[in-house]
Scaffold this active site. Structure first.
Site, short mmCIF file in Angstrom:
data_model
loop_
_atom_site.label_atom_id
_atom_site.label_comp_id
_atom_site.label_asym_id
_atom_site.label_seq_id
_atom_site.Cartn_x
_atom_site.Cartn_y
_atom_site.Cartn_z
N THR A 99 0.87 -1.02 -0.05
CA THR A 99 0.09 -0.01 -0.07
C THR A 99 0.84 1.20 -0.09
OG1 THR A 99 -0.28 0.16 2.42
CG2 THR A 99 -1.56 -1.18 1.22
N ASP A 100 0.17 2.46 -0.25
CA ASP A 100 0.94 3.65 -0.17
C ASP A 100 0.71 4.15 1.37
OD1 ASP A 100 -1.84 4.65 -0.02
OD2 ASP A 100 -1.85 5.43 -1.94
N ALA A 101 1.24 5.40 1.56
CA ALA A 101 0.81 6.00 2.91
C ALA A 101 -0.63 5.97 3.40
CB ALA A 101 1.30 7.25 3.12
N ILE A 156 -3.87 2.53 0.58
CA ILE A 156 -4.39 2.08 -0.56
C ILE A 156 -3.41 1.20 -1.30
CG2 ILE A 156 -5.51 2.84 -2.59
CD1 ILE A 156 -6.60 5.21 -0.90
#
Length: 127
Positions: free
Chosen positions: A10-12, A15
């Site tokens: 995921t990103d920060a 997601i």
């Protein structure tokens, strides 16, 4: 095949990063072979991606469990086309149509009838 989304996927914001959907599909294609005690290498030839058409429909998030469903659409002389869908709780969130070429030494290699039969039975049995 089920895939758990880890933090590294995921990103920060938690997601799933878009490129990881492609990794999930690649992992699923390989797992189909591994589940039958096979490897996706045939006579020193490898299946390589030639083309992909992707549709990012909805997002997945950290800790989700996703299901990758793979089906063969068509087998040609040296390649095959398959569809792969990623679902979250039976809801479609990603789909791709991918063309894979059997290649040896950087050149297309003819897919023998026994390999065609194996591919059709392998991807027909497993989700």
């Amino acid at each position: 095949m089920n895939i758990r989304v880890y933090y590294e996927d995921t990103d920060a914001g938690g997601i799933v990063y878009h490129a990881n959907y492609l990794k999930f599909c690649e992992r699923a294609r390989s797992e189909y072979f591994f589940s039958q005690n096979l490897v996706p290498i045939i006579d020193e030839a490898h299946f390589v991606v030639r083309k992909m058409d992707c549709d990012f429909i909805s997002s997945a998030y950290f800790s989700d469990v996703l299901k990758v469903v793979s089906k063969i659409k068509e087998i040609k002389k040296a390649s095959f086309i398959m569809t792969q869908e990623i679902k979250k709780d039976e809801r479609l969130i990603f789909k791709t149509e991918v063309t894979l070429v059997l290649a040896k030494d950087g050149k297309p290699k003819r897919i023998d009838e026994n390999i065609k039969d194996m591919l059709q039975s392998l991807f027909a049995k497993i989700e």
